[in-house]
Design a protein around this motif. Sequence first.
Motif, PDB file in Angstrom:
ATOM      1  N   LEU A 247      50.436  47.775  84.109  1.00 10.89           N
ATOM      2  CA  LEU A 247      49.028  47.622  84.471  1.00 10.89           C
ATOM      3  C   LEU A 247      48.357  48.944  84.809  1.00 10.89           C
ATOM      4  O   LEU A 247      47.127  49.001  84.932  1.00 10.89           O
ATOM      5  N   ASP A 248      49.122  50.015  84.992  1.00 11.61           N
ATOM      6  CA  ASP A 248      48.510  51.304  85.291  1.00 11.61           C
ATOM      7  C   ASP A 248      47.678  51.828  84.126  1.00 11.61           C
ATOM      8  O   ASP A 248      46.809  52.687  84.313  1.00 11.61           O
ATOM      9  N   TYR A 249      47.962  51.341  82.923  1.00 13.12           N
ATOM     10  CA  TYR A 249      47.234  51.803  81.742  1.00 13.12           C
ATOM     11  C   TYR A 249      45.904  51.047  81.546  1.00 13.12           C
ATOM     12  O   TYR A 249      45.141  51.378  80.639  1.00 13.12           O
ATOM     13  N   TYR A 250      45.656  50.042  82.369  1.00  8.63           N
ATOM     14  CA  TYR A 250      44.458  49.213  82.186  1.00  8.63           C
ATOM     15  C   TYR A 250      43.611  49.270  83.450  1.00  8.63           C
ATOM     16  O   TYR A 250      44.109  49.017  84.562  1.00  8.63           O
ATOM     17  N   SER A 251      42.342  49.618  83.285  1.00  7.59           N
ATOM     18  CA  SER A 251      41.447  49.754  84.429  1.00  7.59           C
ATOM     19  C   SER A 251      40.492  48.570  84.568  1.00  7.59           C
ATOM     20  O   SER A 251      39.881  48.376  85.626  1.00  7.59           O
ATOM     21  N   THR A 252      40.365  47.753  83.518  1.00 10.43           N
ATOM     22  CA  THR A 252      39.486  46.582  83.577  1.00 10.43           C
ATOM     23  C   THR A 252      40.192  45.381  82.962  1.00 10.43           C
ATOM     24  O   THR A 252      41.201  45.520  82.260  1.00 10.43           O
ATOM     25  N   VAL A 253      39.604  44.199  83.234  1.00 12.38           N
ATOM     26  CA  VAL A 253      40.167  42.969  82.675  1.00 12.38           C
ATOM     27  C   VAL A 253      40.002  42.953  81.163  1.00 12.38           C
ATOM     28  O   VAL A 253      40.884  42.490  80.424  1.00 12.38           O
ATOM     29  N   GLU A 254      38.895  43.498  80.669  1.00  9.09           N
ATOM     30  CA  GLU A 254      38.644  43.514  79.229  1.00  9.09           C
ATOM     31  C   GLU A 254      39.694  44.333  78.490  1.00  9.09           C
ATOM     32  O   GLU A 254      40.161  43.952  77.404  1.00  9.09           O
ATOM     33  N   GLU A 255      40.080  45.453  79.067  1.00 13.61           N
ATOM     34  CA  GLU A 255      41.113  46.272  78.432  1.00 13.61           C
ATOM     35  C   GLU A 255      42.449  45.538  78.428  1.00 13.61           C
ATOM     36  O   GLU A 255      43.221  45.640  77.473  1.00 13.61           O
ATOM     37  N   THR A 289      47.471  41.270  90.270  1.00 15.43           N
ATOM     38  CA  THR A 289      48.757  41.795  90.760  1.00 15.43           C
ATOM     39  C   THR A 289      48.835  43.308  90.707  1.00 15.43           C
ATOM     40  O   THR A 289      49.820  43.883  91.166  1.00 15.43           O
ATOM     41  N   LYS A 290      47.821  43.966  90.119  1.00 12.72           N
ATOM     42  CA  LYS A 290      47.855  45.422  90.029  1.00 12.72           C
ATOM     43  C   LYS A 290      47.732  46.066  91.400  1.00 12.72           C
ATOM     44  O   LYS A 290      48.417  47.051  91.711  1.00 12.72           O
TER      45      LYS A 290
END
Length: 509
Positions: A247-255, A289-290
């Motif tokens: 999840l560190d690679y994703y900053s938004t729900v869309e990503e 959970t991030k």
Amino acid sequence: MSSTLLEVTRAGHEEVERLERLIVKDFQNEPASSKDRLFQSHRVRNMIDQITTTSIKLVEIYEDKDNARKDDIAALGGQTATGTNVFSAFYDRLKEIREYHRRHPAARVVDANEEHEELLKEEPRIEFTGEEAMGRYLDMHELYNEYINSKFAEPIEYSAYLDVFAQPHKISRKLKLTRQYREYLEKLLEHLIYFFERTEPLQDLERIFSKVIAEFEEEWADGKVQGWDNEGQENGHVSAQPSGIDLDYYSTVEELMEVGPERLKEALAALGLKTGGTFQQRAERLFLTKHTPLEQLDRKHFAKGSRGAEQNGFAATPQQAESSKAIAFTEAKIIKLCDLLHETIVRTKENVEKKQALTYEEMEAEREEEDIQADSESDDEEQQIYNPLKLPMGWDGKPIPYWLYKLHGLGQEFKCEICGNHSYWGRRAYERHFKEWRHQHGMRCLGIPNTKNFNEITSIEEAKVLWEGIQEKQGVNKWRPELEEEYEDKEGNIYNKKTYTDLQRQGLI
């Protein structure tokens, strides 16, 4: 006759000193057998316990919390409520002594030394099962049956279990957080402690465990306890990110939605979260959970019947964290005891494997022989050795075990002339000696290589005849003119026949 507190103190010190001398005297006698050594250890342990009990009573007397000792000293000096009267105190005590002997005219002085000397001949009663053989082996059958019938283990042989029970870190962490495993560990620890106290009564188990506690607390704080490593631990909790999606690679729900619905569903199921809802709802649920530990999430996000974070092997609540630590600490104690009992465990496994290769008659013969040897062990070197089966004598001057005699044929003697007529007892020793230095040195002295062709050859003459036959077969002694016949050219160079003919055909000479 009544005793004053000072008399009780004096008797206590005398008792401690007498027991200390008795311990020294007992250790000066070298035990004749392992059984006698075990009895000696338990005798000394009992005397140490008596010294400890008496010393505790003496400390309580010297602390004098009720001022009884102070009053006793004052009474001995003749101090009363009306003043000091030494003579009155003396005659009162003398009257008391005379009255006692008048009532007990036949009383005799008891020699305490005679009573304590009997302790050196005492054989303490120690409870061992038949399988434990007076502490030589471990009896793990009951725990073995519980292990193979549990849900956290696989069915294995008893001999294999003797290796496995000392390695709890190999069991999956998810399977350890169960009541069945915790009860199994408690029984295993209790059994090992009970066996250790019976076989090593002079060891201080409390001091040993105090060191284990210190080491365990340090390793647990660093997350380095074997089998409980807290990889990714931070701020007291473990990150709940699934291994398939970082999840560190994703900053938004869309990503996060770009990974696809199936991967999101698998990641949610791995964490015990609900997998239903729309594609976006799944992504939002996983994205929570991030930054939020699983133990802090609302229970509505978890699937029915799910234990939340516990499914991934780490505690979802502080109570479960404490339970995990308690289980890990019990495992640390078991591992320490297994290290202390390593020789006994190895000896037990060897005994189990040996019994599997014996028939019932051989086991009975060996048991009878062990009983005979145990009864006949003595410090007297001139005592005749009981050997009804006429077994060969071992290196210790005693008959070798019957099973060893039958298994390896140690009653048969083999002599090797190449080794200087050295004798080898038993077929196995005879076969092994062909690779030993003594035989190899003898072959080198004969100028013969020690190859497999010379196995079973123990006569010098036979070895020489065989070597000549091998050389003749290989053509070593055969005349080969193309290699050994020599030719000389005009310049004086010498060649064998084959080389000279080749050069001549090429016109080089």
